[in-house]
Design an enzyme around this catalytic site. Structure first.
Site, mmCIF file in Angstrom:
data_model
loop_
_atom_site.group_PDB
_atom_site.id
_atom_site.type_symbol
_atom_site.label_atom_id
_atom_site.label_comp_id
_atom_site.label_asym_id
_atom_site.label_seq_id
_atom_site.Cartn_x
_atom_site.Cartn_y
_atom_site.Cartn_z
ATOM 1 C CD GLU A 51 -64.084 5.324 53.019
ATOM 2 O OE1 GLU A 51 -65.170 4.901 53.441
ATOM 3 O OE2 GLU A 51 -63.100 5.513 53.758
ATOM 4 C CE LYS A 120 -66.639 2.102 55.444
ATOM 5 N NZ LYS A 120 -66.195 3.493 55.718
ATOM 6 C CB CYS A 154 -62.435 2.747 55.151
ATOM 7 S SG CYS A 154 -61.676 3.920 56.319
#
Length: 270
Positions: A51, A120, A154
């Protein structure tokens, strides 16, 4: 898996150190590690990056550091994918679109063409993401040699609704680039394993290593099969973690334990 799918996929996870606020240095460093990955005796079919590998969490300067429209990222990763004939799940980068910054994953096919873009969806308040970044609004799946894959980044793995949505859309493998820090190694392993077992899918998670300010990132990039068994796991040092996915296994697991056939969604939300 479709009829023309490849029976196995070799995966290389680039568990790298990321220099905060240094996109040029990070890009060159990741490129060197990717070249090392494709020079291995058993070449990868898929390379996975961590990431925010272009900038790290330099959020106070992210407006000036982010890649405008992702153009530099797309150019470099597309060229690499095409030259080496590999798929790239491009971790995520800070991407600037207009006056907004997103934490975005790009996926490339062997021909260098983009096959998916995912921003995200869940922003991590403990690192002030919501103050500097805009959240994505769409769950994304993509084809990987006939195997349906889902995108996650994540903090997203703390939200089982997302991985289940991707599984219901046909995903048999979930990719998770991350910057997941100490002291939450137990959470990392537990959540990734749970997402694999409950959705009867592979989970392929690539975490960074090294210190950034006061935060220490522990690596432990992982490949987990649909039974929850760990195929490969990195340590806490920079490395290339490799493993092989059996593309027939998710279907076999679903046949053994018919979780999706036994769901009763009409009873879940009353």
């Amino acid at each position: 898996m479709t009829g023309g799918a490849k029976p196995q996929l070799n995966i290389a996870l680039i568990q790298a150190y990321i220099e905060i606020g240094e996109p040029g240095a990070n890009t060159n460093h990741l490129a060197a590690m990717m070249e090392k990955a494709v020079s291995a005796e058993e070449r990868p079919d898929v390379i996975v990056l961590p990431e925010m590998w272009n900038t790290g969490y330099a959020l106070d300067r992210i407006g000036e550091l982010a890649d405008p429209n992702g153009e530099e990222t797309k150019r470099r990763l597309s060229d690499f994918a095409k030259r080496h004939g590999v798929h790239i799940v491009g971790g995520s980068v800070a991407e600037k679109i207009g006056d907004r910054i997103y934490n975005t994953m790009y996926v490339f096919g062997r021909d260098g063409e983009i096959t998916a873009r995912y921003s995200k969806m869940h922003l991590f308040r403990l690192m002030d993401e919501e103050k500097f970044l805009h959240a994505g609004e769409e769950a994304v799946t993509f084809d990987l040699e006939g195997l349906r894959a889902g995108a996650s980044i994540c903090y997203d793995i703390r939200f089982p609704e997302l991985s289940r949505t991707l599984a219901l859309a046909g995903a048999n493998v979930l990719f998770v680039p991350a910057e997941w820090p100490h002291p939450r190694l137990h959470h990392w392993r537990t959540l990734l394993t749970a997402r694999a077992i409950e959705n009867q899918m592979y989970v392929v998670a690539c975490n960074r290593v090294g210190r950034s300010g006061e935060t220490e990132f522990f690596g432990h990039s992982m490949l987990i099969d649909p039974w929850g068994e760990v195929i490969a796991e990195g340590g806490e040092e920079e490395s290339i973690v490799t493993g092989t996915l059996d593309c027939t296994l998710p279907g076999e697991v679903k046949g053994r334990i018919p979780v999706f056939e036994d769901r009763r969604p009409h009873l879940y939300f009353k």
